[in-house]
Design a protein around this motif. Structure first.
Motif, PDB file in Angstrom:
ATOM      1  N   LEU A 126      -0.430 -30.335  73.154  1.00  0.00           N
ATOM      2  CA  LEU A 126       0.497 -30.755  72.108  1.00  0.00           C
ATOM      3  C   LEU A 126       0.532 -29.691  70.997  1.00  0.00           C
ATOM      4  N   PHE A 127       1.127 -30.007  69.850  1.00  0.00           N
ATOM      5  CA  PHE A 127       1.197 -29.117  68.683  1.00  0.00           C
ATOM      6  C   PHE A 127       1.853 -27.775  69.053  1.00  0.00           C
ATOM      7  N   PRO A 128       3.107 -27.797  69.482  1.00  0.00           N
ATOM      8  CA  PRO A 128       3.748 -26.596  70.026  1.00  0.00           C
ATOM      9  C   PRO A 128       4.021 -25.500  69.009  1.00  0.00           C
ATOM     10  N   ASN A 129       3.923 -25.809  67.726  1.00  0.00           N
ATOM     11  CA  ASN A 129       4.222 -24.802  66.702  1.00  0.00           C
ATOM     12  C   ASN A 129       2.984 -24.374  65.919  1.00  0.00           C
ATOM     13  N   ALA A 130       1.809 -24.790  66.367  1.00  0.00           N
ATOM     14  CA  ALA A 130       0.585 -24.542  65.604  1.00  0.00           C
ATOM     15  C   ALA A 130      -0.168 -23.323  66.112  1.00  0.00           C
ATOM     16  N   THR A 131      -0.780 -22.613  65.155  1.00  0.00           N
ATOM     17  CA  THR A 131      -1.809 -21.626  65.475  1.00  0.00           C
ATOM     18  C   THR A 131      -3.140 -22.376  65.574  1.00  0.00           C
ATOM     19  N   PHE A 132      -3.915 -22.092  66.624  1.00  0.00           N
ATOM     20  CA  PHE A 132      -5.192 -22.764  66.845  1.00  0.00           C
ATOM     21  C   PHE A 132      -6.318 -21.828  66.415  1.00  0.00           C
ATOM     22  N   VAL A 133      -7.118 -22.275  65.458  1.00  0.00           N
ATOM     23  CA  VAL A 133      -8.173 -21.444  64.871  1.00  0.00           C
ATOM     24  C   VAL A 133      -9.527 -21.923  65.388  1.00  0.00           C
ATOM     25  N   VAL A 134     -10.256 -21.008  66.052  1.00  0.00           N
ATOM     26  CA  VAL A 134     -11.548 -21.326  66.668  1.00  0.00           C
ATOM     27  C   VAL A 134     -12.531 -20.208  66.330  1.00  0.00           C
ATOM     28  N   GLY A 135     -13.793 -20.563  66.118  1.00  0.00           N
ATOM     29  CA  GLY A 135     -14.828 -19.573  65.839  1.00  0.00           C
ATOM     30  C   GLY A 135     -15.176 -18.748  67.076  1.00  0.00           C
ATOM     31  N   ALA A 136     -15.483 -17.460  66.863  1.00  0.00           N
ATOM     32  CA  ALA A 136     -15.700 -16.536  67.979  1.00  0.00           C
ATOM     33  C   ALA A 136     -16.924 -16.903  68.811  1.00  0.00           C
ATOM     34  N   GLU A 137     -18.039 -17.198  68.165  1.00  0.00           N
ATOM     35  CA  GLU A 137     -19.254 -17.504  68.921  1.00  0.00           C
ATOM     36  C   GLU A 137     -19.085 -18.784  69.732  1.00  0.00           C
ATOM     37  N   ALA A 142     -17.672 -22.143  74.812  1.00  0.00           N
ATOM     38  CA  ALA A 142     -16.710 -22.952  75.564  1.00  0.00           C
ATOM     39  C   ALA A 142     -16.335 -22.290  76.888  1.00  0.00           C
ATOM     40  N   LEU A 143     -16.258 -20.966  76.895  1.00  0.00           N
ATOM     41  CA  LEU A 143     -15.943 -20.251  78.133  1.00  0.00           C
ATOM     42  C   LEU A 143     -17.109 -20.273  79.114  1.00  0.00           C
ATOM     43  N   HIS A 144     -18.336 -20.280  78.567  1.00  0.00           N
ATOM     44  CA  HIS A 144     -19.532 -20.220  79.402  1.00  0.00           C
ATOM     45  C   HIS A 144     -20.535 -21.273  78.917  1.00  0.00           C
ATOM     46  N   PRO A 145     -20.239 -22.539  79.112  1.00  0.00           N
ATOM     47  CA  PRO A 145     -21.115 -23.590  78.581  1.00  0.00           C
ATOM     48  C   PRO A 145     -22.476 -23.619  79.273  1.00  0.00           C
ATOM     49  N   HIS A 146     -23.463 -24.090  78.529  1.00  0.00           N
ATOM     50  CA  HIS A 146     -24.810 -24.286  79.049  1.00  0.00           C
ATOM     51  C   HIS A 146     -24.841 -25.613  79.809  1.00  0.00           C
ATOM     52  N   PRO A 147     -25.690 -25.734  80.829  1.00  0.00           N
ATOM     53  CA  PRO A 147     -25.760 -27.018  81.542  1.00  0.00           C
ATOM     54  C   PRO A 147     -26.010 -28.217  80.630  1.00  0.00           C
ATOM     55  N   ARG A 148     -26.691 -27.991  79.501  1.00  0.00           N
ATOM     56  CA  ARG A 148     -27.002 -29.109  78.612  1.00  0.00           C
ATOM     57  C   ARG A 148     -25.761 -29.738  78.004  1.00  0.00           C
ATOM     58  N   ASP A 149     -24.733 -28.926  77.717  1.00  0.00           N
ATOM     59  CA  ASP A 149     -23.548 -29.484  77.060  1.00  0.00           C
ATOM     60  C   ASP A 149     -22.248 -29.220  77.816  1.00  0.00           C
ATOM     61  N   ARG A 150     -22.368 -28.839  79.093  1.00  0.00           N
ATOM     62  CA  ARG A 150     -21.155 -28.542  79.867  1.00  0.00           C
ATOM     63  C   ARG A 150     -20.210 -29.737  79.898  1.00  0.00           C
ATOM     64  N   GLU A 168      -6.129 -17.996  67.408  1.00  0.00           N
ATOM     65  CA  GLU A 168      -6.802 -17.014  66.556  1.00  0.00           C
ATOM     66  C   GLU A 168      -8.307 -17.255  66.611  1.00  0.00           C
ATOM     67  N   ILE A 169      -9.041 -16.236  67.010  1.00  0.00           N
ATOM     68  CA  ILE A 169     -10.495 -16.297  67.088  1.00  0.00           C
ATOM     69  C   ILE A 169     -11.058 -15.715  65.794  1.00  0.00           C
ATOM     70  N   VAL A 170     -11.889 -16.490  65.105  1.00  0.00           N
ATOM     71  CA  VAL A 170     -12.406 -16.105  63.782  1.00  0.00           C
ATOM     72  C   VAL A 170     -13.880 -15.748  63.885  1.00  0.00           C
ATOM     73  N   SER A 171     -14.242 -14.598  63.311  1.00  0.00           N
ATOM     74  CA  SER A 171     -15.653 -14.195  63.317  1.00  0.00           C
ATOM     75  C   SER A 171     -16.233 -14.047  61.918  1.00  0.00           C
ATOM     76  N   GLY A 172     -15.401 -14.135  60.902  1.00  0.00           N
ATOM     77  CA  GLY A 172     -15.887 -13.969  59.533  1.00  0.00           C
ATOM     78  C   GLY A 172     -15.569 -15.166  58.663  1.00  0.00           C
ATOM     79  N   GLU A 173     -15.546 -14.942  57.355  1.00  0.00           N
ATOM     80  CA  GLU A 173     -15.353 -16.034  56.401  1.00  0.00           C
ATOM     81  C   GLU A 173     -13.924 -16.552  56.343  1.00  0.00           C
ATOM     82  N   TYR A 174     -12.958 -15.708  56.742  1.00  0.00           N
ATOM     83  CA  TYR A 174     -11.561 -16.086  56.566  1.00  0.00           C
ATOM     84  C   TYR A 174     -10.764 -15.806  57.836  1.00  0.00           C
ATOM     85  N   SER A 175      -9.675 -16.554  57.989  1.00  0.00           N
ATOM     86  CA  SER A 175      -8.760 -16.339  59.103  1.00  0.00           C
ATOM     87  C   SER A 175      -7.518 -15.613  58.597  1.00  0.00           C
ATOM     88  N   LYS A 176      -6.786 -14.996  59.518  1.00  0.00           N
ATOM     89  CA  LYS A 176      -5.545 -14.338  59.146  1.00  0.00           C
ATOM     90  C   LYS A 176      -4.493 -15.354  58.714  1.00  0.00           C
TER      91      LYS A 176
END
Length: 297
Positions: A126-137, A142-150, A168-176
């Motif tokens: 859903l949300f076809p017009n939204a930018t999705f902001v997620v932390g880099a780590e 999420a791409l390589h989950p551990h068996p404990r939380d897969r 948008e993948i965020v690694s610092g204090e602010y997003s673009k």
């Protein structure tokens, strides 16, 4: 700028899991259990508009993407997509959202990104017009989950987010996309790279921003977890989380930043306080936000 607390689908989960090593005799005073030992939990989002000139949704709750069998297993109480209904009650459609900020991608925080389950239909974003902001780590987790939380992740979601072209993948204090209006900090006690978003308040003489609102996510799911020793069985490192939580609360108390809770059934927003013994608690508790004004820089 105005704020709304947006209800999503509610859950019932095992109280012992939600309160870690706290005995039931303690936690049941805060959250009464049903006959299956489950407690009530909200999956609440925060809507802010205009923020950096945009309509911004912090998280999406669990949604209604589960098939009926899994919906029952994870205690999801409603079959329809409550978040969409709640947005509409506030005067918005999901197409109106410009930015969705995700603290992490566990299904009870990101499942609301998806359309309701339908027999034979593949997961649909859903949300076809939204930018999705997620932390880099956390994105890497999420791409390589551990068996404990897969099992806490939605396998199809990372591909859908990437293919949207609006991730948008965020690694610092602010997003673009949000600039200096939202400041991010990170926690690793619950899951690697949990991203804590603070709507920045007004800068004062000490050079610090005061009076903002922070989305506490699963660092502090609700008022009961403000008590520093209380953690969840779902946390990957309880001792680290306790240390992170103490530092987090000390900072928010010093700068009068309000706490926004996603899982507390009765309280959306509260002020941090500290008693004479040094224990943290909450005051000025608010059950719902309906176009509440927040002063920002």
């Amino acid at each position: 700028m105005k704020l709304w607390s947006i209800r999503g689908n509610s859950q019932k989960l095992d109280g012992g899991a939600m309160f870690g090593n706290a005995p039931k005799a303690v936690w049941e005073k805060w959250a009464p259990a049903d006959e299956l030992n489950r407690i009530e939990l909200a999956c609440r989002a925060l809507l802010a508009s205009p923020l950096a000139g945009k309509t911004v949704l912090f998280e999406t709750g669990i949604g209604a993407f589960f098939e009926p069998k899994l919906r029952e297993r994870y205690g999801v109480q409603e079959p329809r997509h409550i978040l969409i209904d709640s947005l509409r009650e506030a005067g918005f459609e999901h197409e109106d959202i410009d930015v969705v900020v995700l603290s992490h991608l566990h299904f009870d925080h990101a499942g609301g990104l998806l359309a309701p389950w339908s027999e034979g239909r593949a997961p649909e974003l859903l949300f076809p017009n939204a930018t999705f902001v997620v932390g880099a780590e956390h994105w890497q987790r999420a791409l390589h989950p551990h068996p404990r939380d897969r099992a806490s992740f939605i396998p199809e979601l990372p591909v859908l987010l990437e293919n949207s072209g609006r991730l948008e993948i965020v690694s610092g204090e602010y997003s673009k996309v949000l600039g200096k209006s939202v400041r991010f900090s990170f926690s690793n006690g619950h899951t690697p790279g949990l991203m804590l978003a603070e709507i920045v308040g007004v800068e004062q003489a000490d050079g610090q921003a005061h009076g903002g609102v922070v989305f506490c996510a699963d660092l502090i799911p609700g008022r009961s977890w403000v008590h520093v020793p209380i953690t969840m069985g779902y946390d990957r490192n309880a001792e680290l989380l306790i240390d992170e939580k103490r530092a987090f609360l000390e900072d928010k108390l010093a700068r009068d930043v309000r706490l926004f809770f996603t899982h507390d059934p009765q309280c959306a927003l509260a002020q941090v306080v500290r008693d004479e013994r040094g224990r943290f608690g909450t005051a000025h508790e608010t059950g719902e936000l309906k176009a509440r004004t927040l002063a920002v820089a």
